[in-house]
Design a protein around this motif. Structure first.
Motif, mmCIF file in Angstrom:
data_model
loop_
_atom_site.group_PDB
_atom_site.id
_atom_site.type_symbol
_atom_site.label_atom_id
_atom_site.label_comp_id
_atom_site.label_asym_id
_atom_site.label_seq_id
_atom_site.Cartn_x
_atom_site.Cartn_y
_atom_site.Cartn_z
ATOM 1 N N UNK A 278 0.820 -1.240 -0.051
ATOM 2 C CA UNK A 278 -0.026 0.033 -0.145
ATOM 3 C C UNK A 278 0.926 1.238 -0.066
ATOM 4 N N UNK A 279 0.488 2.191 -0.517
ATOM 5 C CA UNK A 279 1.214 3.463 -0.839
ATOM 6 C C UNK A 279 0.308 4.545 -0.858
ATOM 7 N N UNK A 280 0.200 5.536 -0.008
ATOM 8 C CA UNK A 280 -0.605 6.890 0.132
ATOM 9 C C UNK A 280 -2.000 6.187 0.127
ATOM 10 N N UNK A 281 -2.252 5.126 0.559
ATOM 11 C CA UNK A 281 -3.573 4.392 1.095
ATOM 12 C C UNK A 281 -4.313 3.668 -0.259
ATOM 13 N N UNK A 282 -3.178 3.555 -1.307
ATOM 14 C CA UNK A 282 -3.731 2.845 -2.694
ATOM 15 C C UNK A 282 -2.983 1.482 -2.659
ATOM 16 N N UNK A 283 -3.836 0.417 -3.262
ATOM 17 C CA UNK A 283 -3.075 -0.851 -3.580
ATOM 18 C C UNK A 283 -2.247 -0.670 -4.736
ATOM 19 N N UNK A 284 -1.020 -1.115 -4.541
ATOM 20 C CA UNK A 284 -0.163 -1.036 -5.678
ATOM 21 C C UNK A 284 0.968 -2.224 -5.478
ATOM 22 N N UNK A 285 2.062 -2.319 -6.346
ATOM 23 C CA UNK A 285 2.642 -3.287 -6.434
ATOM 24 C C UNK A 285 4.171 -2.933 -6.649
ATOM 25 N N UNK A 286 4.950 -3.644 -6.014
ATOM 26 C CA UNK A 286 6.418 -3.425 -5.919
ATOM 27 C C UNK A 286 7.223 -4.514 -6.570
ATOM 28 N N UNK A 287 8.110 -4.249 -7.734
ATOM 29 C CA UNK A 287 8.828 -5.191 -8.218
ATOM 30 C C UNK A 287 10.119 -5.724 -7.157
ATOM 31 N N UNK A 288 10.288 -7.114 -7.083
ATOM 32 C CA UNK A 288 10.728 -7.742 -6.045
ATOM 33 C C UNK A 288 11.814 -8.202 -6.632
ATOM 34 N N UNK A 289 13.215 -8.192 -5.860
ATOM 35 C CA UNK A 289 14.409 -8.503 -6.289
ATOM 36 C C UNK A 289 14.604 -10.039 -5.389
ATOM 37 N N UNK A 290 14.823 -10.801 -6.362
ATOM 38 C CA UNK A 290 15.119 -12.292 -5.760
ATOM 39 C C UNK A 290 16.331 -12.554 -6.068
ATOM 40 N N UNK A 291 16.982 -13.300 -4.830
ATOM 41 C CA UNK A 291 18.418 -13.922 -4.976
ATOM 42 C C UNK A 291 18.667 -15.192 -4.330
#
Length: 295
Positions: A278-291
């Motif tokens: 959540x960002x600024x009360x909105x549902x969003x998505x973050x790109x995840x780094x996978x190692x």
């Protein structure tokens, strides 16, 4: 003298009678012989003694209903023909141009590598599970994955169309041709065109007006996002790039899959993991780094 004449008349009558009898006998014999020969001819069409080979009921290869080699269920039968209306190679039967959920194998691996953000170190420890570390800048906040629709010109990966719009252009990447039209990339397939993931390195001069600007924190470079594809602006136009770790987008395209990793449910699009936040009360998505976890 009279007696001589009478004898001659008698002899004449006898001769004529004899000739008549002989003629009658010859005619009768010939007629009888002719009739007898007719009835004994084995191949005559009018004879009642015709041999069985001329009987149509017993002829195995005639045009009757007992023909074993000419029935409708042999090689000429379209019902049993495996190629009648069913194209198995490429299988057009399962492709519906009005159905965005068609099942087509598309190689999207060229746009699934996440670029590390070298300008912003992670301050939060990764989520470790199954031998892998999942890095994110924001805390996990689950919300259901709902594919986004970008409008009538947009089509998801795997979508099939029979013909392209006149506005489509050809884009070549690594000696392979793609067709680009209003944010969507196509490859030519059997009988039409199939939507594929944008190939990394493709350059286009314009983006759809609804493209989103993605701020890469700590960097002077901004990315642009449309239909699941990330771009970087350059002097030549807009170049398709892999997603940068930590990039935040408001929507994800159709074709993603909610993937459970321990206690966290990511949305996997191709091979890229997106974490619901959540960002600024909105549902969003973050790109995840996978190692991979180093042993």
């Amino acid at each position: 003298m009279k007696m001589i004449v009478n004898k001659l008349l008698t002899i004449g009558r006898v001769s004529i009678a004899y000739l008549l009898i002989v003629s009658i006998c010859n005619i009768s014999g010939a007629f009888a012989q002719r009739r007898g020969g007719h009835m004994s001819r084995p191949g005559s069409s009018g004879s009642t003694s015709r041999t069985p080979n001329n009987n149509r009921a017993n002829r195995p290869n005639t045009g009757g209903i007992n023909r074993p080699n000419n029935t409708a269920n042999n090689n000429g039968n379209r019902i049993n023909n495996n190629n009648s209306g069913n194209r198995n190679n490429g299988n057009r039967t399962n492709i519906n141009s009005g159905n965005t959920n068609v099942n087509i194998n598309v190689n999207n691996s060229r746009n699934t590598v996440v670029r590390q953000n070298n300008y912003r170190p992670y301050t939060r420890p990764p989520y470790v599970y199954g031998g892998r570390s999942f890095y994110s800048y924001h805390p996990y906040y689950y919300h259901p994955y709902r594919p986004f629709y970008w409008g009538p010109a947009y089509h998801p990966w795997g979508f099939f169309i029979a013909a392209l719009a006149t506005t489509a252009i050809i884009v070549t990447v690594a000696n392979q041709q793609y067709h680009y039209d209003q944010g969507v990339y196509y490859t030519q397939s059997n009988g039409g065109y199939t939507v594929v993931q944008a190939p990394v390195g493709a350059v286009v001069t314009t983006l759809p007006s609804s493209a989103q600007t993605v701020v890469v924190t700590g960097s002077t470079t901004n990315n642009y996002y449309y239909g699941g594809t990330f771009y970087e602006k350059s002097s030549k136009g807009y170049t398709v790039v892999p997603p940068t770790a930590g990039s935040i987008v408001t929507s994800l395209p159709e074709g993603g899959k909610e993937t459970k990793v321990g206690d966290v449910t990511y949305v996997k699009v191709g091979e890229t993991y997106y974490q619901p936040i959540q960002q600024d009360g909105k549902d969003v998505y973050e790109v995840v780094k996978v190692d991979e976890v180093k042993q």
